[in-house]
Design a protein around this motif. Structure first.
Motif, PDB file in Angstrom:
ATOM      1  N   PHE A 143       0.835  -1.207   0.000  1.00  0.00           N
ATOM      2  CA  PHE A 143       0.000   0.000   0.000  1.00  0.00           C
ATOM      3  C   PHE A 143       0.868   1.254   0.000  1.00  0.00           C
ATOM      4  O   PHE A 143       1.884   1.322   0.691  1.00  0.00           O
ATOM      5  CB  PHE A 143      -0.873   0.002   1.258  1.00  0.00           C
ATOM      6  CG  PHE A 143      -1.732   1.240   1.428  1.00  0.00           C
ATOM      7  CD1 PHE A 143      -3.078   1.224   1.094  1.00  0.00           C
ATOM      8  CD2 PHE A 143      -1.196   2.425   1.925  1.00  0.00           C
ATOM      9  CE1 PHE A 143      -3.870   2.357   1.254  1.00  0.00           C
ATOM     10  CE2 PHE A 143      -1.976   3.562   2.083  1.00  0.00           C
ATOM     11  CZ  PHE A 143      -3.315   3.524   1.749  1.00  0.00           C
ATOM     12  N   ASP A 144       0.447   2.258  -0.777  1.00  0.00           N
ATOM     13  CA  ASP A 144       1.043   3.597  -0.672  1.00  0.00           C
ATOM     14  C   ASP A 144       0.090   4.588  -1.339  1.00  0.00           C
ATOM     15  O   ASP A 144      -0.800   4.205  -2.107  1.00  0.00           O
ATOM     16  CB  ASP A 144       2.415   3.652  -1.346  1.00  0.00           C
ATOM     17  CG  ASP A 144       3.324   4.710  -0.709  1.00  0.00           C
ATOM     18  OD1 ASP A 144       2.797   5.606  -0.006  1.00  0.00           O
ATOM     19  OD2 ASP A 144       4.545   4.640  -0.910  1.00  0.00           O
ATOM     20  N   TRP A 192       3.909   6.470  -4.330  1.00  0.00           N
ATOM     21  CA  TRP A 192       4.336   5.609  -5.432  1.00  0.00           C
ATOM     22  C   TRP A 192       5.209   6.367  -6.420  1.00  0.00           C
ATOM     23  O   TRP A 192       6.234   5.853  -6.884  1.00  0.00           O
ATOM     24  CB  TRP A 192       3.114   5.027  -6.154  1.00  0.00           C
ATOM     25  CG  TRP A 192       2.497   3.863  -5.451  1.00  0.00           C
ATOM     26  CD1 TRP A 192       1.269   3.810  -4.848  1.00  0.00           C
ATOM     27  CD2 TRP A 192       3.085   2.579  -5.268  1.00  0.00           C
ATOM     28  NE1 TRP A 192       1.071   2.577  -4.300  1.00  0.00           N
ATOM     29  CE2 TRP A 192       2.150   1.797  -4.541  1.00  0.00           C
ATOM     30  CE3 TRP A 192       4.307   2.010  -5.648  1.00  0.00           C
ATOM     31  CZ2 TRP A 192       2.417   0.462  -4.184  1.00  0.00           C
ATOM     32  CZ3 TRP A 192       4.561   0.687  -5.292  1.00  0.00           C
ATOM     33  CH2 TRP A 192       3.626  -0.066  -4.573  1.00  0.00           C
ATOM     34  N   VAL A 193       4.807   7.597  -6.745  1.00  0.00           N
ATOM     35  CA  VAL A 193       5.595   8.385  -7.698  1.00  0.00           C
ATOM     36  C   VAL A 193       6.981   8.687  -7.121  1.00  0.00           C
ATOM     37  O   VAL A 193       7.991   8.627  -7.835  1.00  0.00           O
ATOM     38  CB  VAL A 193       4.855   9.683  -8.071  1.00  0.00           C
ATOM     39  CG1 VAL A 193       5.778  10.640  -8.808  1.00  0.00           C
ATOM     40  CG2 VAL A 193       3.646   9.361  -8.946  1.00  0.00           C
ATOM     41  N   ALA A 194       7.048   8.989  -5.830  1.00  0.00           N
ATOM     42  CA  ALA A 194       8.341   9.243  -5.201  1.00  0.00           C
ATOM     43  C   ALA A 194       9.218   7.991  -5.248  1.00  0.00           C
ATOM     44  O   ALA A 194      10.424   8.068  -5.532  1.00  0.00           O
ATOM     45  CB  ALA A 194       8.140   9.695  -3.754  1.00  0.00           C
ATOM     46  N   GLU A 206      -5.514   7.812  -3.080  1.00  0.00           N
ATOM     47  CA  GLU A 206      -5.568   9.266  -3.242  1.00  0.00           C
ATOM     48  C   GLU A 206      -5.079   9.770  -4.596  1.00  0.00           C
ATOM     49  O   GLU A 206      -4.407  10.798  -4.690  1.00  0.00           O
ATOM     50  CB  GLU A 206      -4.774   9.958  -2.119  1.00  0.00           C
ATOM     51  CG  GLU A 206      -5.321   9.662  -0.728  1.00  0.00           C
ATOM     52  CD  GLU A 206      -4.544  10.364   0.368  1.00  0.00           C
ATOM     53  OE1 GLU A 206      -3.432  10.856   0.092  1.00  0.00           O
ATOM     54  OE2 GLU A 206      -5.036  10.405   1.504  1.00  0.00           O
ATOM     55  N   VAL A 207      -5.413   9.081  -5.665  1.00  0.00           N
ATOM     56  CA  VAL A 207      -5.128   9.604  -6.995  1.00  0.00           C
ATOM     57  C   VAL A 207      -6.043  10.799  -7.241  1.00  0.00           C
ATOM     58  O   VAL A 207      -7.259  10.699  -7.124  1.00  0.00           O
ATOM     59  CB  VAL A 207      -5.367   8.534  -8.078  1.00  0.00           C
ATOM     60  CG1 VAL A 207      -5.276   9.153  -9.477  1.00  0.00           C
ATOM     61  CG2 VAL A 207      -4.379   7.397  -7.929  1.00  0.00           C
ATOM     62  N   ALA A 261       6.305  12.570 -13.759  1.00  0.00           N
ATOM     63  CA  ALA A 261       5.614  11.737 -12.773  1.00  0.00           C
ATOM     64  C   ALA A 261       4.511  10.927 -13.429  1.00  0.00           C
ATOM     65  O   ALA A 261       4.300   9.750 -13.111  1.00  0.00           O
ATOM     66  CB  ALA A 261       5.045  12.610 -11.658  1.00  0.00           C
ATOM     67  N   ALA A 262       3.794  11.553 -14.365  1.00  0.00           N
ATOM     68  CA  ALA A 262       2.725  10.853 -15.073  1.00  0.00           C
ATOM     69  C   ALA A 262       3.281   9.666 -15.858  1.00  0.00           C
ATOM     70  O   ALA A 262       2.676   8.591 -15.899  1.00  0.00           O
ATOM     71  CB  ALA A 262       1.996  11.807 -16.002  1.00  0.00           C
ATOM     72  N   ASN A 263       4.447   9.861 -16.470  1.00  0.00           N
ATOM     73  CA  ASN A 263       5.073   8.778 -17.226  1.00  0.00           C
ATOM     74  C   ASN A 263       5.458   7.622 -16.313  1.00  0.00           C
ATOM     75  O   ASN A 263       5.270   6.447 -16.654  1.00  0.00           O
ATOM     76  CB  ASN A 263       6.305   9.299 -17.963  1.00  0.00           C
ATOM     77  CG  ASN A 263       6.993   8.208 -18.765  1.00  0.00           C
ATOM     78  OD1 ASN A 263       6.403   7.575 -19.634  1.00  0.00           O
ATOM     79  ND2 ASN A 263       8.271   7.981 -18.458  1.00  0.00           N
ATOM     80  N   LEU A 264       5.986   7.934 -15.142  1.00  0.00           N
ATOM     81  CA  LEU A 264       6.349   6.887 -14.176  1.00  0.00           C
ATOM     82  C   LEU A 264       5.105   6.124 -13.723  1.00  0.00           C
ATOM     83  O   LEU A 264       5.117   4.893 -13.613  1.00  0.00           O
ATOM     84  CB  LEU A 264       7.056   7.502 -12.968  1.00  0.00           C
ATOM     85  CG  LEU A 264       8.451   8.072 -13.218  1.00  0.00           C
ATOM     86  CD1 LEU A 264       8.938   8.844 -11.990  1.00  0.00           C
ATOM     87  CD2 LEU A 264       9.428   6.950 -13.558  1.00  0.00           C
ATOM     88  N   PHE A 265       4.048   6.864 -13.460  1.00  0.00           N
ATOM     89  CA  PHE A 265       2.803   6.242 -13.021  1.00  0.00           C
ATOM     90  C   PHE A 265       2.259   5.322 -14.112  1.00  0.00           C
ATOM     91  O   PHE A 265       1.792   4.205 -13.835  1.00  0.00           O
ATOM     92  CB  PHE A 265       1.788   7.335 -12.689  1.00  0.00           C
ATOM     93  CG  PHE A 265       0.743   6.916 -11.706  1.00  0.00           C
ATOM     94  CD1 PHE A 265       0.907   7.152 -10.355  1.00  0.00           C
ATOM     95  CD2 PHE A 265      -0.410   6.289 -12.129  1.00  0.00           C
ATOM     96  CE1 PHE A 265      -0.058   6.765  -9.446  1.00  0.00           C
ATOM     97  CE2 PHE A 265      -1.376   5.897 -11.228  1.00  0.00           C
ATOM     98  CZ  PHE A 265      -1.202   6.138  -9.878  1.00  0.00           C
ATOM     99  N   PHE A 266       2.338   5.795 -15.357  1.00  0.00           N
ATOM    100  CA  PHE A 266       1.866   4.976 -16.478  1.00  0.00           C
ATOM    101  C   PHE A 266       2.681   3.690 -16.586  1.00  0.00           C
ATOM    102  O   PHE A 266       2.127   2.607 -16.835  1.00  0.00           O
ATOM    103  CB  PHE A 266       1.965   5.752 -17.787  1.00  0.00           C
ATOM    104  CG  PHE A 266       1.683   4.906 -18.996  1.00  0.00           C
ATOM    105  CD1 PHE A 266       0.373   4.565 -19.335  1.00  0.00           C
ATOM    106  CD2 PHE A 266       2.718   4.424 -19.789  1.00  0.00           C
ATOM    107  CE1 PHE A 266       0.109   3.769 -20.438  1.00  0.00           C
ATOM    108  CE2 PHE A 266       2.461   3.626 -20.884  1.00  0.00           C
ATOM    109  CZ  PHE A 266       1.150   3.292 -21.208  1.00  0.00           C
ATOM    110  N   GLN A 267       3.983   3.782 -16.380  1.00  0.00           N
ATOM    111  CA  GLN A 267       4.820   2.589 -16.478  1.00  0.00           C
ATOM    112  C   GLN A 267       4.453   1.570 -15.397  1.00  0.00           C
ATOM    113  O   GLN A 267       4.499   0.356 -15.638  1.00  0.00           O
ATOM    114  CB  GLN A 267       6.295   2.966 -16.385  1.00  0.00           C
ATOM    115  CG  GLN A 267       6.816   3.698 -17.604  1.00  0.00           C
ATOM    116  CD  GLN A 267       8.324   3.807 -17.626  1.00  0.00           C
ATOM    117  OE1 GLN A 267       9.020   2.797 -17.661  1.00  0.00           O
ATOM    118  NE2 GLN A 267       8.833   5.028 -17.605  1.00  0.00           N
TER     119      GLN A 267
END
Length: 259
Positions: free
Chosen positions: A136-137, A142-144, A172-173, A182-188
């Motif tokens: 959980f995070d 998660w982005v960090a 909490e999205v 950050a969006a690219n990392l989240f997408f990956q």
């Protein structure tokens, strides 16, 4: 002397097999077996059942601790009466955790304070109890985490490591916007889990506004497409629990003061 030898041998076998519960209960269960005239098979079954039960309980505790929940909440503690729009049949199905076995996703939509995080943790606990590794995070957490891995040149290794968790919870999205990196990392992260492992997302924003969250409508659309392809999407509504509790407290205080 024979009893001492048996006890010594039993101690060695328990240590070798790493079955401490058997060492703890074998004598008391043996006394019970003699008193109640159990067969050898019944005694062995009782001893093994106690060992398995303790091992499963310890495994569940370790998985819950390893999930890093901010606090442990259960589905049984969730007040369904406050969410009349929540589909009980879907929630009951999710509680079986078969969605984790199928690498399917869950998305919980709704305004702040209506119980999204509680439900997410409750489902995460159910998954841990079913034997699945869970993590959980928050979305920013998660982005960090992924940003640090990317900066260290080990993003692929981190995404691979995360695959050992059968369920990732992303809370909490939408509370804070993300820049393009950050969006690219989240997408990956989402793409790496597609049909490989489950994701449970909570968000205060409808999908139509995810382009605002991730600063890119195309990235947001691609992300949503992968999330909802195999997913249950539940919408929560109503007043914040915290607002309701504060109002009730003020009302009780005023009543106590005779106001």
């Amino acid at each position: 002397m024979a009893a001492e030898k048996i006890a010594s041998t039993m101690g060695y076998l328990v240590r070798a097999l790493k079955t401490p519960t058997i060492g703890r209960v074998c004598e008391s269960l043996a006394d019970q077996a003699r008193d109640e005239a159990w067969s050898h098979e019944e005694y062995l079954t009782a001893v093994l059942q106690r060992q398995v039960a303790d091992r499963e309980a310890n495994g569940t505790s370790l998985r819950i601790a390893g999930a890093h929940f901010p606090q442990v909440k259960t589905l049984e503690d969730f007040t369904l009466d406050h969410q009349p729009s929540l589909r009980r049949d879907v929630l009951a199905h999710l509680a079986t955790t078969t969605f984790v076995a199928k690498a399917e996703n869950v998305v919980l939509h709704g305004p702040p304070g209506v119980g999204k995080t509680h439900l997410a943790i409750g489902l995460g606990v159910k998954a841990a109890q079913a034997g699945y590794p869970v993590f959980f995070d928050t979305a920013t957490g998660w982005v960090a985490r992924l940003g640090a891995a990317h900066a260290a040149g080990r993003l692929d290794a981190e995404l691979k490591r995360l695959r050992r968790y059968r369920l990732l919870l992303i809370d909490e999205v939408g509370y804070l916007p993300f820049d393009a990196d950050a969006a690219n990392l989240f997408f990956q992260l989402v793409a790496s889990r597609y049909e490989q492992g489950s994701i449970l997302v909570t968000s205060n924003m409808p999908f139509g506004r995810w382009g605002e969250i991730f600063s890119d409508d195309i990235v947001a659309a691609a992300m949503i497409d992968r999330l909802v392809h195999h997913a249950e999407v539940l919408s929560l509504s109503g007043e914040s629990y915290r607002t309701r509790a504060r109002r009730d407290l003020i009302a009780a205080t005023n009543a106590g003061n005779g106001n």
